[in-house]
Each structure stands twice: as structure tokens, then as C-alpha cells.
Design a protein around this motif. Structure first.
Motif, PDB file in Angstrom:
ATOM      1  N   GLU B  24       0.817  -1.208   0.000  1.00 52.36           N
ATOM      2  CA  GLU B  24       0.000   0.000   0.000  1.00 52.36           C
ATOM      3  C   GLU B  24       0.849   1.256   0.000  1.00 52.36           C
ATOM      4  OE1 GLU B  24      -3.150   0.877   2.935  1.00 52.36           O
ATOM      5  OE2 GLU B  24      -3.586  -1.259   2.683  1.00 52.36           O
ATOM      6  N   ASP B  25       1.858   1.226   0.857  1.00 49.93           N
ATOM      7  CA  ASP B  25       2.717   2.389   1.011  1.00 49.93           C
ATOM      8  C   ASP B  25       3.392   2.728  -0.307  1.00 49.93           C
ATOM      9  OD1 ASP B  25       4.265   4.382   2.298  1.00 49.93           O
ATOM     10  OD2 ASP B  25       5.941   2.969   2.395  1.00 49.93           O
ATOM     11  N   VAL B  26       4.031   1.721  -0.906  1.00 54.64           N
ATOM     12  CA  VAL B  26       4.796   1.974  -2.123  1.00 54.64           C
ATOM     13  C   VAL B  26       3.880   2.426  -3.253  1.00 54.64           C
ATOM     14  CG1 VAL B  26       6.154   0.870  -3.918  1.00 54.64           C
ATOM     15  CG2 VAL B  26       6.667   0.422  -1.517  1.00 54.64           C
ATOM     16  N   SER B  28       0.926   3.829  -3.203  1.00 59.91           N
ATOM     17  CA  SER B  28       0.320   5.157  -3.118  1.00 59.91           C
ATOM     18  C   SER B  28       1.379   6.252  -3.263  1.00 59.91           C
ATOM     19  CB  SER B  28      -0.489   5.310  -1.833  1.00 59.91           C
ATOM     20  OG  SER B  28       0.282   4.917  -0.739  1.00 59.91           O
ATOM     21  N   ASN B  29       2.602   5.988  -2.791  1.00 64.62           N
ATOM     22  CA  ASN B  29       3.661   6.978  -3.005  1.00 64.62           C
ATOM     23  C   ASN B  29       4.013   7.106  -4.482  1.00 64.62           C
ATOM     24  OD1 ASN B  29       4.649   8.305  -0.531  1.00 64.62           O
ATOM     25  ND2 ASN B  29       4.818   6.184   0.177  1.00 64.62           N
ATOM     26  N   GLU B  32       1.499   9.104  -6.239  1.00 72.02           N
ATOM     27  CA  GLU B  32       1.664  10.540  -6.036  1.00 72.02           C
ATOM     28  C   GLU B  32       2.764  11.089  -6.938  1.00 72.02           C
ATOM     29  OE1 GLU B  32       2.102  11.777  -1.963  1.00 72.02           O
ATOM     30  OE2 GLU B  32       3.224  13.565  -2.581  1.00 72.02           O
ATOM     31  N   LEU B  33       3.877  10.335  -7.000  1.00 78.97           N
ATOM     32  CA  LEU B  33       4.982  10.783  -7.846  1.00 78.97           C
ATOM     33  C   LEU B  33       4.571  10.802  -9.319  1.00 78.97           C
ATOM     34  CD1 LEU B  33       7.901   8.945  -6.059  1.00 78.97           C
ATOM     35  CD2 LEU B  33       7.566  11.420  -6.218  1.00 78.97           C
ATOM     36  N   VAL B  36       2.682  13.965  -9.893  1.00 76.61           N
ATOM     37  CA  VAL B  36       3.593  15.111  -9.970  1.00 76.61           C
ATOM     38  C   VAL B  36       4.263  15.157 -11.333  1.00 76.61           C
ATOM     39  CG1 VAL B  36       5.732  16.059  -9.045  1.00 76.61           C
ATOM     40  CG2 VAL B  36       3.983  15.152  -7.491  1.00 76.61           C
ATOM     41  N   ARG B  37       4.757  13.993 -11.753  1.00 76.04           N
ATOM     42  CA  ARG B  37       5.456  13.921 -13.036  1.00 76.04           C
ATOM     43  C   ARG B  37       4.542  14.228 -14.202  1.00 76.04           C
ATOM     44  NH1 ARG B  37       9.279  11.781 -10.532  1.00 76.04           N
ATOM     45  NH2 ARG B  37      11.342  11.706 -11.486  1.00 76.04           N
ATOM     46  N   ARG B  40       4.155  17.807 -14.557  1.00 73.69           N
ATOM     47  CA  ARG B  40       5.346  18.521 -14.948  1.00 73.69           C
ATOM     48  C   ARG B  40       5.832  18.119 -16.337  1.00 73.69           C
ATOM     49  NH1 ARG B  40       9.816  17.470 -10.959  1.00 73.69           N
ATOM     50  NH2 ARG B  40       8.148  17.597  -9.421  1.00 73.69           N
ATOM     51  N   TRP B  49       7.538   6.409 -17.065  1.00 72.53           N
ATOM     52  CA  TRP B  49       8.302   6.400 -15.819  1.00 72.53           C
ATOM     53  C   TRP B  49       7.695   5.384 -14.852  1.00 72.53           C
ATOM     54  CZ3 TRP B  49       6.728   7.561 -10.845  1.00 72.53           C
ATOM     55  CH2 TRP B  49       7.740   7.702  -9.889  1.00 72.53           C
TER      56      TRP B  49
END
Lengths: 117, 905
Positions: B24-26, B28-29, B32-33, B36-37, B40, B49
Motif C-alpha cells: 500500500e505504502d509503495v 500510493s507513493n 503521487e509521484l 507530480v510527473r 510537470r 516512468w
């Protein structure tokens, strides 16, 4: 806990957490490192570094309650420990000792890439 | 800009790969990244990516996590990075030798793709469980006739009723009668639908449960209500998908039937194969073109159903713990009781019980397994070929490996690198092969012979893809290890010396190895070529068979007269005025069509087995000899002309052979020589259907049962004197060679003009019908032929590459010989000669293998033995020729070597 010196990347990770207020999820850490180095950082590398740092007692982590956001589920929050701030302070002191007297060569400020005054 | 979430497949992969505690942690992080990418750098960059992270993250975490010790962790990272390094190197290497890589890729793609395709078909047709629960308990129950020796006959309706009532061995015994019906939805043009009349046990026994509505019950058999189950296909075409049709009614042959339910399209599983196996009463004569059953109606046995008419097929499910031989024993006993009780109709009648599965799958199994074996051999050839090509990558490779070893690379490290290369190649080939397999299976499903059960359901599924991936990895290991082993056997020193010196001293063992591989390829190609050759010869033999009729320029059109408008009244038989009137008008109208030279109407066309009947010969005591049943053909006088049936003796029919005129008959040669061996058949009489029928002529044998079956004994009657009760009819015309389609359209119009309510079907050139009757054989032949040609081409590439290698290896030697005055012709001959030596060895090994294997395909052969000398000889000659051709380019290159160049190097 090993008396090993901090590696460069571990250094970056710890400082990034401090910049984020001493506690952060891993994604903002990645973004922070990327913003400060100007290069892509690998989430896997950050993740592994955090795990190592945790083993060495330099960060602790806790699994948060699921966030009330879409997709915001149980994420792990990493928190800097006092041992880490000691360690950072120590290494900064060590570096600064070496830098002392080199200002005329490099200009002041830490390792600016030809940054002008 | 709307940002889409990360690619679902990559996300799914990531979740699957990560340990549960960090998942779950990985994820969802990373989400998020990704977000962001995406903001951008754009969606595409972010997606790419994310995919990369999904691939790399679990690997790195696993490697880091497994390692408690920092050293071990580094070790893990090193392994990982060196694998990536190897992969990069592999890509560079493949890019540097695009020709070799392309050839290897094509070989492997074909090998893997064909295997996946054929395996999917074998799996879909033979291996996958059927809808029929415990299909090994379900038995086909045939009647037999001891006097003719036929074992697969349908039963009479009263026999079935008796068997069903008395059996204890069978938990359920069902019956079915197949036939055609005219169906005109909402006033559209009528069309033919295939109909099964079934007892209430049958559908549940075959695992068919209605999608909506209900099936038939025992009460439906008694009630006399006209009920019908329709297929999903018919619902869609007649009412529109999803329409609620239960309770509505449809018109079948002028009779209104109430729809009680809808069944799946594949509810006719196995029926076509069962009909194809029956000795007669094979309804849907155009089975070969993929007829599907669209309507089911309840069997409603009446007391008056005759015991000497055999329209019904019986399928039964054995009771728990009852073996098929116990079932057979009980049925034999019941048949014997019927025989004593009804000697008139049941003398010499027995029962034959066999598993339904062997009836349904038996005929397709040999061909499918032969094809499966063949693609396996093609894959082997492909692997050998790739090994060969990789070995041929030349001195560059062994130099590189020697340098690596000299610099301290461990054996394991070198082997791993070679394996990475070959597995990478195999993986790409597997991906391409999957594409090929999808296409091929699609093609099979639409173009394959309709006689193969559930071919349309065959598909490339996940299991096949997994098996294929495993296969690719195995293949990769197989052809990767071989060069590795080979490279490691040479010492670094020898390798470096060989590398320094282009005349390659270390090449001799390499050449021997590669020659062995080429011989193996050639031998495998021989096996495939022999298999294909035997099938081609079988087919040629088949095309030499005289069907007894001349199908060229004959077009047929079939129809079915409903008893509502064409009453069948046995009190007045043979005078069925409506039927005769229709026949007369249709024949006259068809004969008058422009371009039509002759027209005739028959009960069945020349490739329709039709039906058989018992008879006796006038003037012989009836019990002196139980006569076998004889094929009965009802024809109008023009029939013999239209299908070009040769008259051997006497005359055929004419207008004088009218309804109430003296009954006449024409028999075929097979019947004439069997029953009247010592005197002319013409002038004799046979007794059938209540009348003595005088034989007026003898005609050649028609092969109603197909080209591979012996011509049956047959009798022809004037249609006017013996009208059928089943209403089936076929209009046949001989025309001036116009397109069958345009003639067919006119035939359809002619039939509709007389009766607009009739569906016209089976419009086809008789040529096409004939060709269709051997379609499955042609299909197997074409596929096996294609596989053999692929193997041959691969083997030719192998010969070419090994000889090119030899020539480049011996450049200096040949140059010196030429400088010393050797004739180019001699040099060329020597090289072609070495190709022939390889081919000769391949022929010897391959022939030996083929002798062992072709026996397995006996069931597919016709008029050819598995050891046919001419086929083996032709294959040997072909292989020699191809080997000589393949060696031509290197041979020419050898003689073009300028001595000065050769010596300078």
C-alpha cells in the motif's frame, strides 16, 4: 548501531526529511531530492535508503491511518530521530572544518556551481 | 488537462510483485509521484516512468530486503546491475548483427507461434472439458444390422421407446431425429433451419440448460403441443438480441410452435459428428459447410410409428458404476428380445454401444495430433537453426568470450551472459509468436473444416500463453547453453589465437558441431516432408477416384416440402398429387431456364448418403438368404443425364414410367454383380414396398458415402412411383458453365415461383460439394505441407550458413589452391559435394525416423502405405536438390576469391 559514516545519498534523504519538517512520506522525499539536486531520483533507492536508515536508528516510521482522500491509503511516515540530527550536525562540523580557509578559492557558500556573489 | 491515473497493468504488476506489508505504502507513493510527473512532464512521460518503476522497484526491494548483511546486499545489487548490463549488451549485440538476429527471430517466432496456435486448437477441440458432465459415462447407442455388417445405424422410434422403458444399465436414454424445417420470420423470405426433434432426456444429458425459459419434460412428449426451443443465434436474427421470446410463437413448416426457451449457440455440441458417423439418415447433408442447429422440438412418439423405419439416434448415460460393456450386454439382450417379438422388422438387429466422445472427437483426433507433432518438429528445427545461426556469429564472439575469460570473468558469469542473450531473443520471439498464434487461431476458427467439433470455440488463452512463455524460456536456455558450453570448451589461449588468426585453427570442432546440427535439421525436415508427401499422395489418389458421376457444370439447390401443403397419405401412396405436381412443374420450369441443358429432381444429391431399405429378389425364396439393405435413390428421368451417370445395360427411366405404370427399377453395377453374377440383371425383379419392381437398366456406381468409402449397392426408382414421406428434394441442373451463383439464383427463383413458402438451401456447384467432402483432408494436407516447407526452408538456411562459414574459414586455403591452378569448377564441386554429404546424412537419419513415425498417421492416409517408396524417394531427391541449391551461393563465392586477397589477409 553501526558507527558508519553517512553515505552521500543517505545524507540527502535525511536532509530532505528535515526540509519537509522532520517527518514525511517517501514520495515528497523523492520530489524534494529531485528539486534540490536537479536530477531524477529513484523511488526504489529512496525507499531502500529509508529502510537502512531505520535499521540504523536514524529514522523511525509509523504507518498512518488511511487518509480520507481518494487513493490515500495507509502510507508510512518517516520521522527523523535525535540520533540522526546528532549525526548530521557531526558530519556538517567535520566538513566545515575541512572547508575552513578555502573561501578565497571557491567563493563563500557551500560548493556553489560557480555561483556569483 | 485531465491527468489519468498510472497505467493499470503496471500498477497491477507492482501490487502483485510487492510483499503485502509494503504494498500500500509503495503504490500510493508512486501514484503521487506519477501525478507530480504527469503535471510537470506530461502524461506519456509519467506513464513510461511509472512502468519502469513498476518493473525495477520490486526487484530492487527484493534484492535489498533479502540481504541482512550489507555485503550480501551489494552482491544482490551487483547481480541485478550485471543482468541489466547483460541485457544492454545483448541488445547491442543483436543490433550489430541484424541479419543473424532477424533470421533467428523469424525462425523462433514461427516455431513458437505455430506451436501456440496448434496447441490452442488441440486444447480447444480435444482437451478442454465439454459442457457434458462426465462425458465418459455418455454413450452412443447404435443399432446394428448383422446381415449387412453395419454397426452404426439409427434406431426406429418404437425400438427406442422399448429400450428406454426397459433399460436398467442406462440412467437415461435419449433420442434425436435430425431434419430441416422451413422458417419464415415476420414475412421475410423463408429460410431453412436445422431442426432436432429430441426426447426430454437428451438436452440435460448433453449439459444443455436453457439460457432463458425451460427445457422439455416427459409431459411434453405426451401432450402433443407444438413446442420449440430456439438457439440464441436464431433469437438474435429473428427477434433481436435480448428480446423476451418465451411464450411467443414461430412458424415452422406452416405449423405454429410456441417458444419455451432459448439455448446457447453451441447446444448442438457433437450432433454434426454423430450424424456424420451414422451409416445413413445423415441429415443436414451440407454439414461440411458448418450447419448449426437452430430449433429443437420435443419427440412425440406415436403408436403408429413404423418399426422398420430408422430415423432416430440414441444417446444414453450409464448409471453409476455401470461399465460400458455392462451397458452393451444389457442392450444386446433387449435387442434379442425385440428380435423374437418383431421378427418382421427386427431380424438380425443388434446394438452397438460406444462412447460419445470417441464418435465426436475420434475423427479429428489423428489429424490434430499429427499437426501438433508436426509443429513440435518445426519448433525443433527452428531451435537447431537458431543455435546454428548463433554459432555462426563467427569468430567475433569467441574472441570476445576468450578475452572476457582471460580478463578473469568466471564461467558462471559468461554462461549467464549468453543465457541472457538467448532468453531475451526467445522472449521477443514469444511476444511476436503470440501475435502470430492469435491470428492463426482466428484463421483456424473461421477457415478450418466444419467437421471438427467446437473449432470455432478455440482461442489462445492465458494457459497457452503461459505455456508458451515457459516454452520460450526453455528454448532460450536450450540454444543459449549450447554455444556457451562450446565457447567454454576452448581455452582462452586457443580462442585468442584463433581470433588473431583469421584462418581459425579452433574452427574444426566448431564446424563438426555445426554440421551435426545441420544434419539434425535436415533429418527433421525429412520427417516432415515424408509426412506431407504421404498426405499429398493420398490426396492425389483421392482425386483419381471416379465418383461415378460427372460434377462439372452441375448446380444443385435443395428444398423441403412441408407435409401441411404436401400431404403424405399412405392410403393413396404412391399417388401424392401435390408432391408430384410440384416435381413436374419444377422440373419443367428448371429445364426451360436459359443455359440449362438438363434438369432433374432427386430425393438426395450424389454425395448425400440418403437412406437404405431392405428388399428381396423375386423368384428366390425369401429366407434362403438375408439380403443386406440397399441404398434407395428416387430420381426423375433426367437424373442420369444431369449427373453424367453411365448406362451399362438396358435403359434408364422415361416419361412412360408414370405413377401407376408398371413399377420399374435401375440398379447400379455393384448391386448387379452381387445379386446377379451369372445372368443379366435386366429383366429380373426385386420386391420392395409392396410391389415387384422390374429391373430395366444397370448404371455405373456412384459414391454416395464419399470418395474414400466403397461404392454401396444401390437401386434407383422413378420419383413418380415411390414418392418419399420426408419431403426432402434436390433440384439438379447441368448448365453451360456459368457461375454457380447466378444459376443458383435462378433455381431459387424457379422454386419460389412455384411455392413462395419454401426455403431454398444448399445452392452449390456439385464440384464444390465434391471438393467440400474432402475438405478436412485437404486442410490437413495443406497445413502439414506448409509446415514441411517451413522446415525445409529453415534447413536450407542452415546448410547455407554452415557452408558459408566453411568457405570463409578456408578463404586462404582456397585462395592458395586457385593460385596453384585449381579449377574453379572443382572447388565449386567440392563445396556442393559437402552439402550433399550433409543432405545424405540428413536423409538417412530422417528416413529412419520417418519410418518409425509415419505409422502413426495411418488413419490419415488413403491408397498409400506409410512406407510408400515413391514418397520417400521423392523427399530424398528434393532434399538433395535443395541442399545443392543452398550451397550454390557459398560455392560461387569460393571460386570468386582472388588469390592475392586471400594471401594478403
Amino acid at each position: 548501531v553501526a558507527r558508519e559514516a553517512l553515505g552521500e545519498f543517505e545524507h540527502q534523504v535525511l536532509l530532505a526529511i528535515l526540509q519537509l519538517g522532520g517527518r514525511a512520506h517517501s514520495a515528497p522525499i523523492v520530489t524534494e531530492i529531485e528539486a534540490r539536486t536537479g536530477r531524477d531520483a529513484s523511488p526504489a533507492a529512496v525507499y531502500i535508503a529509508l529502510r537502512r536508515l531505520e535499521q540504523r536508528g536514524l529514522v523511525t516510521s509509523m504507518k498512518a491511518e488511511p487518509e480520507p482522500l481518494e487513493g490515500g491509503r495507509g502510507r508510512r511516515t518517516f520521522v527523523i530521530t535525535p540520533a540522526a540530527t546528532d549525526k548530521l550536525r557531526e558530519s556538517r562540523r567535520a566538513f566545515e572544518a575541512f572547508w575552513k580557509g578555502l573561501d578565497p578559492v571557491f567563493g563563500s557558500g557551500p560548493a556553489g556551481k560557480g555561483r556569483k556573489r | 488537462v485531465v491527468i489519468r491515473p498510472a497505467p493499470r497493468l503496471a500498477r497491477w504488476w507492482l501490487q502483485w510483485q510487492l510483499p503485502a506489508d509494503v504494498r500500500e505504502d509503495v503504490v500510493s507513493n508512486l501514484d503521487e509521484l506519477h501525478l507530480v510527473r504527469a503535471r510537470r512532464r506530461g502524461q506519456l512521460a509519467a506513464d513510461l516512468w511509472f512502468v519502469r518503476q513498476a518493473l525495477v522497484f520490486p526487484l530492487r526491494v527484493r534484492l535489498a530486503g533479502d540481504a541482512r548483511e550489507p555485503d550480501a546486499r551489494h552482491q544482490g545489487e551487483r547481480v541485478m546491475s550485471s543482468v541489466i548490463q547483460d541485457l544492454r549488451f545483448a541488445v547491442r549485440l543483436h543490433r550489430a548483427h541484424p541479419g543473424v538476429t532477424l533470421a533467428a527471430l523469424v525462425s523462433l517466432t514461427i516455431g513458437i507461434g505455430l506451436n501456440a496456435a496448434i496447441f490452442s486448437v488441440v486444447d480447444g477441440v480435444l482437451l478442454r472439458p465439454t459442457a457434458v458432465a462426465n462425458i465418459d459415462e455418455v454413450m452412443m447407442v447404435w443399432e446394428t444390422d448383422r446381415s449387412t455388417g453395419t454397426t452404426r445405424e439409427p434406431a426406429s422410434v418404437p425400438d427406442f421407446v422399448d429400450f428406454r422403458r426397459d433399460t436398467r444399465a442406462f440412467a437415461a436414454l435419449g433420442g434425436l431425429i435430425a431434419g430441416e424445417a422451413n422458417f419464415a420470420p415476420n414475412g421475410d423470405d423463408p429460410r431453412r433451419v436445422a431442426r432436432l426433434v429430441v426426447s426430454h432426456e437428451l438436452l440435460p444429458m448433453l449439459g444443455v440448460t436453457p439460457l432463458v425459459g425451460r427445457g422439455f419434460t416427459a409431459a411434453d412428449e405426451q401432450s402433443g403441443a407444438s413446442l420449440v426451443l430456439i438457439s440464441e443465434r436464431l433469437r438474435q436474427s429473428a427477434f433481436g438480441a435480448g428480446t423476451d421470446v418465451v411464450g411467443r410463437s414461430i412458424q415452422l413448416d406452416d405449423r405454429t410452435s410456441e417458444i419455451v426457451g432459448v439455448v446457447a449457440d453451441n447446444a448442438d455440441f457433437g450432433i454434426l459428428q454423430v450424424l456424420g458417423a451414422a451409416a445413413y439418415g445423415r441429415a443436414f447433408a451440407d454439414r461440411g459447410t458448418g450447419v448449426r442447429v437452430d430449433v429443437w422440438q420435443p419427440l412425440q412418439p406415436t403408436a403408429s410409428a413404423p418399426r422398420d423405419s430408422h430415423p432416430l439416434l440414441m444417446i444414453g448415460r450409464l448409471g453409476p458404476g455401470v461399465s460400458s460393456s455392462q451397458g452393451q450386454d444389457e442392450m444386446t439382450r433387449l435387442a434379442a428380445e425385440l428380435e423374437t417379438r418383431y421378427p418382421e422388422a427386427n431380424t438380425a438387429r443388434g446394438v452397438f454401444v460406444e462412447p460419445l466422445a470417441s464418435v465426436v472427437f475420434g475423427p479429428s483426433r489423428p489429424a490434430l495430433l499429427a499437426l501438433f507433432g508436426a509443429v513440435g518438429l518445426v519448433l525443433l528445427v527452428a531451435c537447431v537453426n537458431v543455435t546454428n545461426l548463433l554459432l555462426a556469429r563467427g569468430t567475433a564472439r569467441s574472441r570476445e568470450i576468450s578475452v572476457r575469460i582471460a580478463l578473469g570473468a568466471g564461467t558462471a558469469r559468461v554462461v549467464r551472459q549468453l543465457l541472457t542473450e538467448s532468453i531475451a531473443l526467445a522472449a521477443v520471439a514469444a511476444a511476436l509468436g503470440a501475435g502470430l498464434a492469435f491470428g492463426a487461431v482466428q484463421w483456424f476458427a473461421t477457415q478450418g473444416p466444419a467437421t471438427v467439433p467446437r473449432l470455432a470455440d478455440a482461442s489462445v488463452d492465458l494457459r497457452v500463453l503461459l505455456a508458451m512463455t515457459a516454452l520460450a524460456v526453455l528454448v532460450g536456455i536450450a540454444f543459449g547453453l549450447f554455444p556457451a558450453w562450446h565457447a567454454l570448451r576452448t581455452t582462452p589461449r586457443a580462442g585468442l589465437m584463433a581470433a588473431a588468426d583469421r584462418t581459425a585453427t579452433g574452427g574444426r570442432s566448431g564446424r563438426r558441431l555445426r554440421s551435426t546440427l545441420v544434419v539434425a535439421e535436415l533429418a527433421l525436415a525429412v520427417v516432415l516432408l515424408v509426412g506431407a508427401g504421404l498426405l499429398i499422395k493420398s490426396f492425389w489418389r483421392l482425386s483419381q477416384v471416379d465418383p461415378g458421376f460427372d460434377a462439372t457444370h452441375v448446380v444443385k439447390a435443395q428444398y423441403q416440402l412441408p407435409t401441411s401443403r404436401y400431404p403424405v397419405n399412405f392410403a393413396t401412396w404412391p399417388d401424392f398429387p401435390e408432391v408430384h405436381d410440384f416435381t413436374r412443374r419444377l422440373e419443367a420450369r428448371a429445364s426451360a431456364l436459359p443455359g440449362v441443358q438438363a434438369a432433374a429432381i432427386a430425393s438426395s444429391h450424389p454425395l448425400d448418403p440418403g437412406f437404405t431399405s431392405s428388399f428381396s429378389i423375386v423368384g428366390r425364396p425369401p429366407d434362403a438368404e438375408r439380403l443386406p439393405e440397399i441404398s434407395v435413390r428416387r430420381v426423375t428421368p433426367g437424373y442420369f443425364d444431369v449427373v453424367g451417370l453411365t448406362l451399362r445395360e438396358g435403359r434408364t427411366f422415361d416419361g412412360g414410367d408414370a405413377i401407376l405404370a408398371t413399377p420399374v427399377a435401375v440398379v447400379n453395377e455393384a448391386a448387379a454383380t452381387r445379386f446377379f453374377p451369372d445372368r443379366p440383371a435386366v429383366g429380373q425383379a426385386i420386391f420392395m414396398w409392396g410391389a415387384e419392381r422390374r429391373i430395366v437398366g444397370v448404371v455405373a456406381n456412384e459414391r454416395f458415402f464419399g470418395l474414400t468409402a466403397a461404392a454401396p449397392i444401390a437401386v434407383y426408382y422413378p420419383a413418380a412411383q415411390v414418392p418419399g414421406a420426408d419431403g426432402a428434394g434436390v433440384l439438379l441442373v447441368r448448365c453451360d458453365g456459368r457461375e454457380a451463383a447466378s444459376v443458383g439464383a435462378e433455381l431459387r427463383r424457379a422454386i419460389r415461383d412455384i411455392d413462395p413458402g419454401l426455403a431454398v438451401f444448399g445452392i452449390e456447384a456439385l464440384d464444390e460439394t465434391l471438393s467440400q467432402s474432402v475438405a478436412d483432408r485437404r486442410f490437413t494436407m495443406a497445413l502439414l505441407g506448409a509446415f514441411a516447407l517451413i522446415a525445409l526452408a529453415l534447413a536450407a538456411v542452415g546448410v547455407h550458413s554452415v557452408l558459408s562459414y566453411t568457405v570463409s574459414e578456408q578463404t586462404r586455403e582456397i585462395g592458395i589452391q586457385i593460385a596453384l591452378g585449381a579449377r574453379p569448377g572443382n572447388v565449386r564441386r567440392r563445396i556442393v559435394g559437402s552439402a550433399l554429404v550433409l543432405a545424405g546424412a540428413g536423409v538417412v537419419v530422417g528416413t529412419t525416423g520417418a519410418l518409425g513415425l509415419t505409422g502413426l498417421m495411418r488413419a490419415l492416409l488413403f491408397g498409400v502405405t506409410p512406407t510408400d517408396v515413391s514418397v520417400f524417394a521423392a523427399v530424398a531427391a528434393l532434399l538433395m536438390m535443395i541442399a545443392a541449391l543452398a550451397s550454390y551461393v557459398p560455392a560461387r563465392r569460393a571460386t570468386r576469391i582472388a588469390p592475392t586477397d586471400a594471401l594478403r589477409d
